[in-house]
Design a protein around this motif. Structure first.
Motif, PDB file in Angstrom:
ATOM      1  N   SER A 380       2.668  13.102  34.656  1.00  0.00           N
ATOM      2  CA  SER A 380       1.593  13.018  33.663  1.00  0.00           C
ATOM      3  C   SER A 380       0.633  11.886  34.013  1.00  0.00           C
ATOM      4  CB  SER A 380       2.178  12.775  32.262  1.00  0.00           C
ATOM      5  OG  SER A 380       2.936  13.877  31.824  1.00  0.00           O
ATOM      6  N   GLU A 381      -0.598  12.042  33.593  1.00  0.00           N
ATOM      7  CA  GLU A 381      -1.623  11.022  33.845  1.00  0.00           C
ATOM      8  C   GLU A 381      -2.482  10.866  32.608  1.00  0.00           C
ATOM      9  OE1 GLU A 381      -5.342  10.167  36.918  1.00  0.00           O
ATOM     10  OE2 GLU A 381      -3.920  11.790  37.310  1.00  0.00           O
ATOM     11  N   GLY A 382      -2.735   9.612  32.212  1.00  0.00           N
ATOM     12  CA  GLY A 382      -3.554   9.347  31.045  1.00  0.00           C
ATOM     13  C   GLY A 382      -4.359   8.083  31.204  1.00  0.00           C
ATOM     14  N   LYS A 383      -4.816   7.521  30.100  1.00  0.00           N
ATOM     15  CA  LYS A 383      -5.684   6.348  30.133  1.00  0.00           C
ATOM     16  C   LYS A 383      -4.983   5.102  30.661  1.00  0.00           C
ATOM     17  CE  LYS A 383      -8.405   7.819  26.096  1.00  0.00           C
ATOM     18  NZ  LYS A 383      -8.770   7.487  24.679  1.00  0.00           N
ATOM     19  N   PHE A 384      -3.674   4.993  30.405  1.00  0.00           N
ATOM     20  CA  PHE A 384      -2.984   3.748  30.709  1.00  0.00           C
ATOM     21  C   PHE A 384      -2.009   3.831  31.870  1.00  0.00           C
ATOM     22  CE2 PHE A 384      -4.511   3.188  26.439  1.00  0.00           C
ATOM     23  CZ  PHE A 384      -4.918   1.861  26.423  1.00  0.00           C
ATOM     24  N   ALA A 385      -1.616   5.028  32.248  1.00  0.00           N
ATOM     25  CA  ALA A 385      -0.621   5.138  33.319  1.00  0.00           C
ATOM     26  C   ALA A 385      -0.561   6.556  33.849  1.00  0.00           C
ATOM     27  CB  ALA A 385       0.759   4.720  32.798  1.00  0.00           C
ATOM     28  N   LYS A 386       0.054   6.681  35.004  1.00  0.00           N
ATOM     29  CA  LYS A 386       0.375   7.985  35.566  1.00  0.00           C
ATOM     30  C   LYS A 386       1.721   7.857  36.268  1.00  0.00           C
ATOM     31  CE  LYS A 386      -2.480   7.031  39.665  1.00  0.00           C
ATOM     32  NZ  LYS A 386      -3.613   7.510  40.492  1.00  0.00           N
ATOM     33  N   GLY A 387       2.566   8.860  36.092  1.00  0.00           N
ATOM     34  CA  GLY A 387       3.883   8.791  36.697  1.00  0.00           C
ATOM     35  C   GLY A 387       4.770   9.926  36.226  1.00  0.00           C
ATOM     36  N   ILE A 388       6.062   9.778  36.480  1.00  0.00           N
ATOM     37  CA  ILE A 388       7.025  10.847  36.229  1.00  0.00           C
ATOM     38  C   ILE A 388       7.681  10.665  34.862  1.00  0.00           C
ATOM     39  CG2 ILE A 388       9.063  12.031  37.132  1.00  0.00           C
ATOM     40  CD1 ILE A 388       8.496  10.737  39.838  1.00  0.00           C
ATOM     41  N   GLY A 389       7.794  11.755  34.152  1.00  0.00           N
ATOM     42  CA  GLY A 389       8.539  11.780  32.901  1.00  0.00           C
ATOM     43  C   GLY A 389       9.724  12.712  33.030  1.00  0.00           C
ATOM     44  N   GLY A 390       9.868  13.616  32.072  1.00  0.00           N
ATOM     45  CA  GLY A 390      10.968  14.565  32.117  1.00  0.00           C
ATOM     46  C   GLY A 390      11.086  15.301  30.803  1.00  0.00           C
ATOM     47  N   PRO A 391      11.815  16.408  30.796  1.00  0.00           N
ATOM     48  CA  PRO A 391      11.949  17.211  29.579  1.00  0.00           C
ATOM     49  C   PRO A 391      12.703  16.522  28.451  1.00  0.00           C
ATOM     50  CG  PRO A 391      13.324  18.080  31.362  1.00  0.00           C
ATOM     51  CD  PRO A 391      12.436  17.049  31.960  1.00  0.00           C
ATOM     52  N   HIS A 392      13.436  15.466  28.747  1.00  0.00           N
ATOM     53  CA  HIS A 392      14.201  14.763  27.720  1.00  0.00           C
ATOM     54  C   HIS A 392      13.299  14.266  26.590  1.00  0.00           C
ATOM     55  CE1 HIS A 392      17.845  12.646  26.394  1.00  0.00           C
ATOM     56  NE2 HIS A 392      17.082  11.619  26.092  1.00  0.00           N
ATOM     57  N   VAL A 439       1.146   8.343  27.725  1.00  0.00           N
ATOM     58  CA  VAL A 439       0.225   7.825  28.745  1.00  0.00           C
ATOM     59  C   VAL A 439      -1.129   7.436  28.171  1.00  0.00           C
ATOM     60  CG1 VAL A 439       1.300   9.000  30.699  1.00  0.00           C
ATOM     61  CG2 VAL A 439      -0.425  10.202  29.347  1.00  0.00           C
ATOM     62  N   ASP A 440      -1.465   7.935  26.977  1.00  0.00           N
ATOM     63  CA  ASP A 440      -2.725   7.565  26.332  1.00  0.00           C
ATOM     64  C   ASP A 440      -2.543   6.592  25.178  1.00  0.00           C
ATOM     65  OD1 ASP A 440      -4.499   9.169  27.898  1.00  0.00           O
ATOM     66  OD2 ASP A 440      -3.769  10.940  26.825  1.00  0.00           O
ATOM     67  N   HIS A 441      -1.314   6.450  24.699  1.00  0.00           N
ATOM     68  CA  HIS A 441      -1.034   5.599  23.541  1.00  0.00           C
ATOM     69  C   HIS A 441       0.270   4.833  23.778  1.00  0.00           C
ATOM     70  CE1 HIS A 441      -4.175   7.835  21.447  1.00  0.00           C
ATOM     71  NE2 HIS A 441      -3.581   8.944  21.845  1.00  0.00           N
ATOM     72  N   PRO A 442       0.222   3.709  24.486  1.00  0.00           N
ATOM     73  CA  PRO A 442       1.450   2.979  24.850  1.00  0.00           C
ATOM     74  C   PRO A 442       2.300   2.524  23.670  1.00  0.00           C
ATOM     75  CG  PRO A 442      -0.415   2.195  26.141  1.00  0.00           C
ATOM     76  CD  PRO A 442      -0.974   3.109  25.094  1.00  0.00           C
ATOM     77  N   LYS A 443       1.676   2.403  22.484  1.00  0.00           N
ATOM     78  CA  LYS A 443       2.473   2.017  21.319  1.00  0.00           C
ATOM     79  C   LYS A 443       3.369   3.147  20.836  1.00  0.00           C
ATOM     80  CE  LYS A 443      -0.085  -1.845  19.359  1.00  0.00           C
ATOM     81  NZ  LYS A 443      -0.679  -2.420  18.130  1.00  0.00           N
ATOM     82  N   ASP A 444       3.127   4.336  21.327  1.00  0.00           N
ATOM     83  CA  ASP A 444       3.987   5.476  21.025  1.00  0.00           C
ATOM     84  C   ASP A 444       5.066   5.521  22.107  1.00  0.00           C
ATOM     85  OD1 ASP A 444       5.211   7.851  20.400  1.00  0.00           O
ATOM     86  OD2 ASP A 444       3.478   9.120  20.871  1.00  0.00           O
TER      87      ASP A 444
END
Length: 476
Positions: A380-392, A439-444
């Motif tokens: 995923s890529e957004g305003k604050f970061a891009k990298g690997i996540g997962g279905p969890h 990735v767009d809302h780090p507080k979440d």
């Protein structure tokens, strides 16, 4: 049409490392007061760890990064360990953080960065020895369980799972990497300290049980004794086909019903965990040969490692339409494969970190580009970061574990700095590393107290302090 060259240009590695993240300073105040508990409330203290924190902090020019290191590196010792003696042996129970249970994987990874300091602090060395003894006790209770209680009378919220739950077990998800992490910690402890006293009768019995379990889960003659289903309605928490998983062709690989994220595998041959098994089996074989002087057992560990390694190379290296020749994350032996990567370690990104192949291996390099690109469905890529996540956790959230592992598996200074910038920009003012964040809302974010991620971040900073100190001298 997407070509191989266009794929590389479109991947995370082709965009330029400094495109992200956006500055996060407007979100929270720039205050760097220690978030560690008061000394009187810390679970364990080590003089050498405290000296290391101060020394490394002084070498970090960026105040925010130094503050994060001070909070994160000792978090496991500060908040998660219970050290005690029983039957003339030391034991260390290590909870994962906000869940009062000890995962074999997490506990190993949580204390692993302290190994390098063990020879300078006998108390710390005994604590690490206690983790190994506790893990041995857990394996002997049930090699198929992933998480345990210290109090056998405690009732698990998963007590009604359709599997064989015993007293003392928190969760019984069969994950190859759980046992690999136990072997890895034992081997690394010996290599670092030279102490062989942990290799007692219980340890030997546990390792042979691990070998037996791996062979059972090759399922050459039967489905084996393990099955698992859960009735909570979450498909990631249960398995197909009466709890045995999707059908497979028996090709020598080890079945894993769950990933290191604790999510169910779709195809039971989880390749990254089988890779970890190859490395761990060979390391354990060395202990049986050099320390225990048992060549027959050593040979059995070696033979299984060789069989699994050959099967990986024969069946798991496949052609992806965009990425070319890469490792699939999961296969079934019939030709079906799952092309994705998950942020939890072991994953495909972590192959050189595990010691399976080098960073320069061509198939790994292709796989890494795939993992860090939009060809990976969980990138995923957004305003604050891009990298690997997962279905969890789901879409649009990435795991800091993935960013940390990205930095640990490259020698590219710009890429490392990019990962550090993203980690700085997404802790949401807490000073700690979380399980995941939007990735767009780090507080979440999920899990404010997740010790594995905190300590792995500390491991990264220690690694850079030793190998690339000039990076830590920069402000970003």
């Amino acid at each position: 049409m997407t070509t191989r060259r266009n794929f590389i240009k479109k991947s995370s590695l082709g965009f330029g490392f400094f495109a992200l993240p956006a500055s996060a300073k407007f979100i929270y105040k720039e205050e760097y007061i220690s978030k560690r508990p008061p000394i009187s409330r810390r679970k364990f203290t080590s003089d050498v760890v405290e000296r290391t924190i101060q020394a490394v902090k002084k070498s970090i020019a960026d105040k925010e990064l130094a503050w994060m290191f001070e909070n994160c590196f000792p978090n496991t010792l500060d908040t998660t360990v219970k050290f005690y003696h029983k039957n003339n042996k030391s034991y260390t129970y290590v909870i994962t953080g906000d869940i009062d249970a000890m995962w074999l994987r997490d506990s190993s990874a949580q204390v692993y960065p302290y190994l390098s300091l063990a020879n300078e602090d006998e108390k710390l060395k005994n604590l690490l020895k206690g983790v190994i003894n506790k893990q041995v006790e857990c394996v002997l209770l049930d090699p198929y369980a992933n998480a345990f209680f210290d109090d056998a009378t405690k009732i698990s919220e998963w007590k009604d799972d359709f599997t064989q739950m015993k007293p003392g077990i928190h969760e019984r998800k069969w994950e190859i990497d759980s046992l690999c992490y136990v072997m890895r910690l034992s081997y690394s402890y010996w290599k670092t300290t030279g102490d062989t006293s942990v290799f007692d009768a219980d340890w030997k019995k546990a390792m042979l049980l691990i070998l037996q379990t791996f062979k059972e889960q090759q399922r050459k003659d039967s489905k084996g004794p393990y099955r698992f289903q859960r009735s909570n309605g979450n498909p990631l928490d249960t398995q197909f086909a009466g709890g045995f998983g999707n059908p497979t062709k028996k090709i020598g690989l080890i079945h894993s019903m769950f990933r290191p994220s604790d999510d169910a595998t779709f195809y039971p041959f989880l390749i990254s965990s089988n890779m970890f098994a190859v490395v761990s089996l060979r390391e354990t074989a060395e202990i049986f040969s050099k320390i225990l002087k048992e060549e027959n057992s050593s040979g059995q560990f070696k033979d299984l490692a060789q069989e699994v390694d050959e099967a990986i190379q024969k069946y798991a290296v496949l052609n992806h339409p965009e990425a070319g020749k890469i490792y699939a994350l999961e296969i079934d032996g019939f030709g079906n494969a799952l092309f994705m990567d998950d942020a939890n370690v072991p994953n495909l990104l972590s192959i050189p970190y595990l010691g399976y192949r080098s960073k320069e291996d061509e198939i790994y390099k292709n796989t890494r580009k795939f993992s860090l690109s939009k060809a990976n469905p969980w990138f995923s890529e957004g305003k604050f970061a891009k990298g690997i996540g997962g279905p969890h956790i789901g879409e649009h959230k990435i795991w800091p574990l993935g960013l940390i592992m990205q930095a640990l598996t490259t020698d590219n200074d710009e890429e490392i700095i990019s990962c550090l910038k993203m980690l700085k920009a997404t802790h949401a003012g807490t000073g700690f590393i979380h399980e995941s964040f939007d990735v767009d809302h780090p507080k979440d974010f999920t899990r404010s107290w997740f010790a594995w991620a905190n300590t792995l971040f500390g491991e990264l900073i220690l690694h850079l302090h030793t190998t690339k100190p000039e990076i830590l001298k920069r402000k970003f």
